[in-house]
Scaffold this motif. Structure first.
Motif, PDB file in Angstrom:
ATOM      1  N   HIS A 133      -7.937 -18.393  -4.847  1.00 31.17           N
ATOM      2  CA  HIS A 133      -9.390 -18.940  -3.478  1.00 31.17           C
ATOM      3  C   HIS A 133      -8.840 -18.275  -2.764  1.00 31.17           C
ATOM      4  CE1 HIS A 133     -11.718 -21.378  -4.879  1.00 31.17           C
ATOM      5  NE2 HIS A 133     -11.002 -22.167  -6.085  1.00 31.17           N
ATOM      6  N   THR A 134      -8.085 -16.483  -2.637  1.00 28.41           N
ATOM      7  CA  THR A 134      -7.294 -15.552  -1.369  1.00 28.41           C
ATOM      8  C   THR A 134      -7.726 -14.260  -2.153  1.00 28.41           C
ATOM      9  OG1 THR A 134      -5.863 -14.918   0.199  1.00 28.41           O
ATOM     10  CG2 THR A 134      -4.684 -15.817  -2.145  1.00 28.41           C
ATOM     11  N   ALA A 135      -8.322 -13.303  -1.840  1.00 23.93           N
ATOM     12  CA  ALA A 135      -7.500 -11.495  -2.172  1.00 23.93           C
ATOM     13  C   ALA A 135      -6.572 -10.974  -2.134  1.00 23.93           C
ATOM     14  CB  ALA A 135      -8.287 -11.628  -0.229  1.00 23.93           C
ATOM     15  N   PHE A 136      -6.690 -10.569  -2.966  1.00 28.93           N
ATOM     16  CA  PHE A 136      -5.293  -9.570  -3.423  1.00 28.93           C
ATOM     17  C   PHE A 136      -5.412  -8.523  -3.820  1.00 28.93           C
ATOM     18  CE2 PHE A 136      -4.446 -14.417  -5.171  1.00 28.93           C
ATOM     19  CZ  PHE A 136      -2.548 -13.709  -4.671  1.00 28.93           C
ATOM     20  N   ILE A 137      -4.164  -7.295  -3.853  1.00 22.47           N
ATOM     21  CA  ILE A 137      -4.398  -6.242  -4.170  1.00 22.47           C
ATOM     22  C   ILE A 137      -3.232  -5.563  -5.392  1.00 22.47           C
ATOM     23  CG2 ILE A 137      -3.106  -4.011  -2.592  1.00 22.47           C
ATOM     24  CD1 ILE A 137      -5.336  -5.087  -1.308  1.00 22.47           C
ATOM     25  N   ILE A 138      -3.642  -4.679  -5.783  1.00 19.83           N
ATOM     26  CA  ILE A 138      -2.825  -4.458  -7.002  1.00 19.83           C
ATOM     27  C   ILE A 138      -2.238  -3.459  -6.942  1.00 19.83           C
ATOM     28  CG2 ILE A 138      -2.871  -3.602  -9.357  1.00 19.83           C
ATOM     29  CD1 ILE A 138      -4.059  -7.102  -9.137  1.00 19.83           C
ATOM     30  N   LYS A 139      -1.234  -3.646  -6.817  1.00 12.06           N
ATOM     31  CA  LYS A 139       0.075  -2.719  -6.417  1.00 12.06           C
ATOM     32  C   LYS A 139       0.170  -1.477  -7.160  1.00 12.06           C
ATOM     33  CE  LYS A 139       3.931  -2.105  -3.953  1.00 12.06           C
ATOM     34  NZ  LYS A 139       5.912  -2.605  -3.909  1.00 12.06           N
ATOM     35  N   ASN A 140       0.683  -1.762  -8.182  1.00 10.18           N
ATOM     36  CA  ASN A 140       0.412  -0.536  -9.274  1.00 10.18           C
ATOM     37  C   ASN A 140       0.519  -0.995 -10.591  1.00 10.18           C
ATOM     38  OD1 ASN A 140       3.171  -0.858  -8.964  1.00 10.18           O
ATOM     39  ND2 ASN A 140       3.401  -0.333 -10.878  1.00 10.18           N
ATOM     40  N   ILE A 141      -0.106  -1.024 -11.642  1.00  7.01           N
ATOM     41  CA  ILE A 141      -1.147  -0.903 -13.112  1.00  7.01           C
ATOM     42  C   ILE A 141      -0.455  -0.340 -14.030  1.00  7.01           C
ATOM     43  CG2 ILE A 141      -2.795  -0.112 -12.754  1.00  7.01           C
ATOM     44  CD1 ILE A 141      -3.575  -2.550 -14.687  1.00  7.01           C
ATOM     45  N   ASP A 142       1.119  -0.960 -15.386  1.00  7.51           N
ATOM     46  CA  ASP A 142       0.849  -0.256 -16.593  1.00  7.51           C
ATOM     47  C   ASP A 142       0.635  -0.443 -17.851  1.00  7.51           C
ATOM     48  OD1 ASP A 142       3.083   1.160 -15.021  1.00  7.51           O
ATOM     49  OD2 ASP A 142       3.570  -0.005 -14.394  1.00  7.51           O
ATOM     50  N   TYR A 143       0.549  -0.151 -18.630  1.00 10.22           N
ATOM     51  CA  TYR A 143       0.614  -0.338 -19.827  1.00 10.22           C
ATOM     52  C   TYR A 143       2.023  -0.526 -20.806  1.00 10.22           C
ATOM     53  CZ  TYR A 143      -1.315  -0.563 -24.698  1.00 10.22           C
ATOM     54  OH  TYR A 143      -1.415  -0.588 -26.266  1.00 10.22           O
TER      55      TYR A 143
END
Length: 220
Positions: free
Chosen positions: A51-61
């Motif tokens: 129930h709060t906002a999040f930031i996706i910093k970076n994403i990998d596979y």
């Protein structure tokens, strides 16, 4: 005619090489559009869970597990970086390590005070947060399967170890404390697996309870 055929053949071979290269690249690195899709899904999963906002910093596979993994942090707190990834065993399809990162920050002080208030015999060494690496080994064979407990592979457990024997406490009162802790966790939107352990008499296994991510108190 022969020259035109050769050009067409070269074009086809070049096209196949490009397609094969893209296929190999995607196999090891994922695709940009799927990363974007997963990033949005992860944001939605975290927002709904905490129930709060999040930031996706970076994403990998991760080509070994064929899953997407990302680093994230709650909006306004870039120092609280944690992992979130696809998890086929989790009910939501994702799991994260935010509880452990939160627990190790000053933001968890109020939660720690609440736990200390409910269980005043605790000291700093008797309630900690740890990552669950192997759920089957962690839970043992005498409680419901981890699928029914709704904990995830990367989820964290807060362990509360009571330096007192279960036979010597007011058991009804202790169970009520666990329910109150569960209600508090719901009120602050912090779903995390809690393990409460009491000592047993000599040569007997400790008495263990779990407060699940959905608020149930499970007797092992």
């Amino acid at each position: 005619m022969h020259i035109r055929f050769s050009r067409v053949l070269i074009g086809i071979i070049f096209f196949l090489i490009v397609m094969l290269s893209l296929f190999v690249y995607a196999g090891f690195n994922g695709t940009p559009w799927e990363k974007h899709h997963q990033s949005k899904n992860m944001e939605r999963y975290l927002n709904q869970k905490y129930h709060t906002a999040f930031i996706i910093k970076n994403i990998d596979y991760n080509f070994l597990s064929e899953t997407y993994q990302a680093y994230s942090y709650p909006k306004g707190h870039p120092e609280l970086v944690f992992t979130v990834e696809e998890d086929v065993d989790a009910a939501a399809g994702y799991s994260d390590t935010f509880p452990k990162v939160f627990w190790e920050s000053e933001l968890s002080n109020n939660l720690k005070k609440t736990i200390k208030g409910l269980f005043p015999r605790l000291d700093k060494t008797t309630f900690t947060a740890e990552r669950i690496v192997d759920r089957g080994e962690y839970f043992g064979s005498h409680i419901p399967t981890y699928q029914n407990i709704y904990t995830s592979q990367l989820a964290c457990s807060i362990t509360i170890f009571m330096k007192t024997k279960w036979e010597k406490v007011k058991q009804v009162a202790e169970l009520e404390k666990m329910k109150r802790l569960s209600q508090h966790l719901k009120s602050i939107h912090f779903p995390v697996l809690i393990q409460v352990t009491y000592e047993k008499e000599r040569n007997e296994k400790d008495k263990v309870f779990f407060i699940t991510e959905d608020g149930r108190v499970v007797d092992k």
